[in-house]
Design a protein around this motif. Structure first.
Motif, short mmCIF file in Angstrom:
data_model
loop_
_atom_site.label_atom_id
_atom_site.label_comp_id
_atom_site.label_asym_id
_atom_site.label_seq_id
_atom_site.Cartn_x
_atom_site.Cartn_y
_atom_site.Cartn_z
N LEU A 1 0.81 -1.21 0.00
CA LEU A 1 0.00 0.00 0.00
C LEU A 1 0.85 1.27 0.00
CD1 LEU A 1 -2.84 -0.97 2.49
CD2 LEU A 1 -3.08 -0.57 0.03
N THR A 2 2.09 1.17 0.44
CA THR A 2 2.94 2.37 0.48
C THR A 2 4.03 2.35 -0.58
OG1 THR A 2 4.22 1.32 2.26
CG2 THR A 2 2.48 2.87 2.91
N ASP A 3 3.94 1.45 -1.54
CA ASP A 3 4.82 1.50 -2.72
C ASP A 3 4.18 2.42 -3.74
OD1 ASP A 3 6.85 -0.20 -1.83
OD2 ASP A 3 5.76 -2.00 -2.47
N TYR A 4 4.32 3.71 -3.52
CA TYR A 4 3.58 4.69 -4.32
C TYR A 4 4.18 4.85 -5.72
CZ TYR A 4 1.15 6.04 -0.08
OH TYR A 4 0.37 6.03 1.06
N PRO A 5 3.33 4.89 -6.75
CA PRO A 5 3.84 5.18 -8.09
C PRO A 5 4.59 6.51 -8.12
CG PRO A 5 1.55 4.47 -8.19
CD PRO A 5 1.89 4.68 -6.73
N ASP A 6 5.74 6.49 -8.79
CA ASP A 6 6.60 7.68 -8.91
C ASP A 6 7.13 8.17 -7.57
OD1 ASP A 6 5.71 7.38 -11.50
OD2 ASP A 6 5.38 9.50 -11.85
N GLY A 7 6.94 7.38 -6.51
CA GLY A 7 7.46 7.77 -5.21
C GLY A 7 6.71 8.92 -4.55
N ILE A 8 5.55 9.30 -5.09
CA ILE A 8 4.76 10.40 -4.54
C ILE A 8 3.70 9.82 -3.61
CG2 ILE A 8 3.21 12.33 -5.06
CD1 ILE A 8 4.57 12.47 -7.82
N ASP A 9 3.65 10.29 -2.39
CA ASP A 9 2.72 9.77 -1.39
C ASP A 9 1.29 10.19 -1.77
OD1 ASP A 9 1.13 9.32 0.90
OD2 ASP A 9 2.91 9.38 2.18
N THR A 10 0.57 9.30 -2.43
CA THR A 10 -0.78 9.61 -2.91
C THR A 10 -1.73 9.92 -1.77
OG1 THR A 10 -0.34 8.02 -4.69
CG2 THR A 10 -2.60 8.81 -4.46
N MET A 11 -1.60 9.19 -0.67
CA MET A 11 -2.51 9.39 0.45
C MET A 11 -2.37 10.80 1.03
SD MET A 11 -4.90 8.11 2.31
CE MET A 11 -5.65 8.27 3.93
N ARG A 12 -1.15 11.23 1.23
CA ARG A 12 -0.97 12.59 1.77
C ARG A 12 -1.46 13.64 0.77
NH1 ARG A 12 1.59 12.78 6.61
NH2 ARG A 12 2.65 10.85 7.21
N PHE A 13 -1.30 13.37 -0.53
CA PHE A 13 -1.80 14.31 -1.52
C PHE A 13 -3.31 14.44 -1.44
CE2 PHE A 13 -3.78 14.72 -5.74
CZ PHE A 13 -3.37 16.02 -6.06
N VAL A 14 -4.02 13.32 -1.39
CA VAL A 14 -5.50 13.41 -1.42
C VAL A 14 -6.05 13.93 -0.10
CG1 VAL A 14 -5.74 11.65 -3.21
CG2 VAL A 14 -5.82 10.96 -0.80
N VAL A 15 -5.26 13.86 0.96
CA VAL A 15 -5.70 14.44 2.23
C VAL A 15 -5.41 15.94 2.28
CG1 VAL A 15 -5.19 14.52 4.71
CG2 VAL A 15 -5.52 12.32 3.57
N ASN A 16 -4.27 16.36 1.74
CA ASN A 16 -3.80 17.72 1.99
C ASN A 16 -3.99 18.70 0.85
OD1 ASN A 16 -2.82 17.01 4.56
ND2 ASN A 16 -0.91 16.24 3.69
N PHE A 17 -4.39 18.25 -0.34
CA PHE A 17 -4.48 19.20 -1.45
C PHE A 17 -5.49 20.31 -1.15
CE2 PHE A 17 -7.93 16.35 -2.84
CZ PHE A 17 -8.89 17.26 -3.24
N ARG A 18 -5.24 21.47 -1.74
CA ARG A 18 -6.14 22.62 -1.54
C ARG A 18 -6.58 23.16 -2.91
NH1 ARG A 18 -6.08 20.59 2.58
NH2 ARG A 18 -5.60 21.39 4.63
#
Length: 342
Positions: free
Chosen positions: A325-342
């Motif tokens: 679940l934490t082997d993110y494509p391109d090394g970008i933490d998808t979970m933190r992105f979808v939580v924190n985007f504005r």
């Protein structure tokens, strides 16, 4: 909210771990998907579903929950993330689907025409488990009315994505490749696992091993024997063999050296991306120099497999096609992105 979302995916994982349940629930869909895209064989569709089941194992989900419970929102944020997905492997968009929904956001998916069937059935099963997801999942022909976007494609399509989506919070993914670094001490079991990393999904995934780094005196014979044996499930695939025969003809006409592993050709090349039916290799004198090169090329690479401790961020042989679940494509933490985007 985060806890209950995790529990819903946990139940989905329990079902996916049952081969008989997969046959009952997905059997007809798998056959239909294969008729529409012959690269998605029933065997590889089932492998993809099994990989998702491993991803959703209770211990994996609990570790994921512990990692993100401090950042996941307690209340429903009611934001929509559009996902434009690739179609290179079955259910390619599942990880984005998971992160968006467990974070409490809504998923709006534009699926590849090559991968239209499996994710909607997974969504149906998730809604059956937890009906409130019904208003959070949509599959569309054209994305619209979204708050952020995740798009995966080629380097060419990434330029298109950047033009249209740069004003939104976004993750735009390009071509990446995966490599293996061998030091000559690998066991037969490890070489069998590496063969899986190469041939699964016909080598079409970004985590498929397309390039080997080997020491100057490396003996290829044991690995050629194992790769020939291990990759037999794809030996009769018509489209794959057309590509393989084409590469053989090109190399013969141009008098280029290659090693024949039955269903794959191995040839020396400094590039990372190899054509269908081929694996590149490159000799090295200094494994530390290989590590420095891989670190410098991190934006070109998705996955590195090796048993050598001198290779940074290496994963075990056989793990390339079973990301966590934490082997993110391109090394970008998808979970933190979808939580924190504005």
């Amino acid at each position: 909210m985060f806890r209950s979302n995790i529990e819903a995916f946990k139940e989905l994982g329990w079902h996916l771990a049952d081969a008989q349940w997969i046959d009952r629930t997905f059997g007809e869909t798998i056959e239909q998907q294969y008729r529409e895209n012959s690269w998605f064989t029933p065997e590889f569709c089932r492998y993809a579903l099994n990989a998702i089941a491993q991803m959703l194992a209770p211990e994996s989900l609990e570790a994921f929950y512990a990692r993100y419970q401090d950042v996941a929102p307690a209340e429903d944020p009611r934001r929509t993330v559009a996902v434009i997905s690739a179609g290179n492997i079955p259910a390619a968009a599942f990880h984005d689907f998971f992160c968006i929904l467990v974070s409490g956001n809504s998923y709006q998916g534009k699926l590849s025409s090559q991968d239209m069937r499996l994710l909607p059935i997974l969504a149906q099963e998730l809604i059956r488990i937890e009906p409130r997801f019904a208003e959070r999942i949509s599959f569309v022909e054209k994305v619209a009315d979204f708050d952020a976007v995740i798009a995966t494609g080629s380097n060419n399509s990434a330029r298109y994505f950047d033009y249209y989506f740069s004003k939104y919070p976004h993750i735009l993914r390009k071509n990446r490749n995966s490599v293996a670094v061998l030091n000559g001490t690998e066991s037969d079991d490890e070489l069998h696992a590496l063969a899986d990393d190469i041939y699964l999904y016909f080598g079409l995934g970004c985590r498929s091993i397309s390039k080997l780094f080997v020491p100057k005196d490396y003996d290829f014979v044991p690995f050629l024997r194992i790769l020939t044996q291990q990759s037999q499930p794809i030996a009769q695939h018509h489209q794959f063999n057309n590509n393989l025969e084409y590469q053989k003809a090109v190399h013969l006409m141009n008098k280029l050296f290659y090693m024949d592993a039955g269903t794959f050709l191995l040839t020396e090349n400094q590039n990372y991306a190899s054509p269908i039916g081929m694996v590149y290799y490159e000799y090295y004198d200094d494994i530390e120099a290989v590590n420095r090169r891989l670190e410098a090329d991190v934006e070109l690479l998705q996955c590195i497999v090796s048993r050598d401790p001198r290779i940074t961020h290496a994963e075990p042989f056989g793990s390339a096609q079973s990301p966590t679940l934490t082997d993110y494509p391109d090394g970008i933490d998808t979970m933190r992105f979808v939580v924190n985007f504005r």
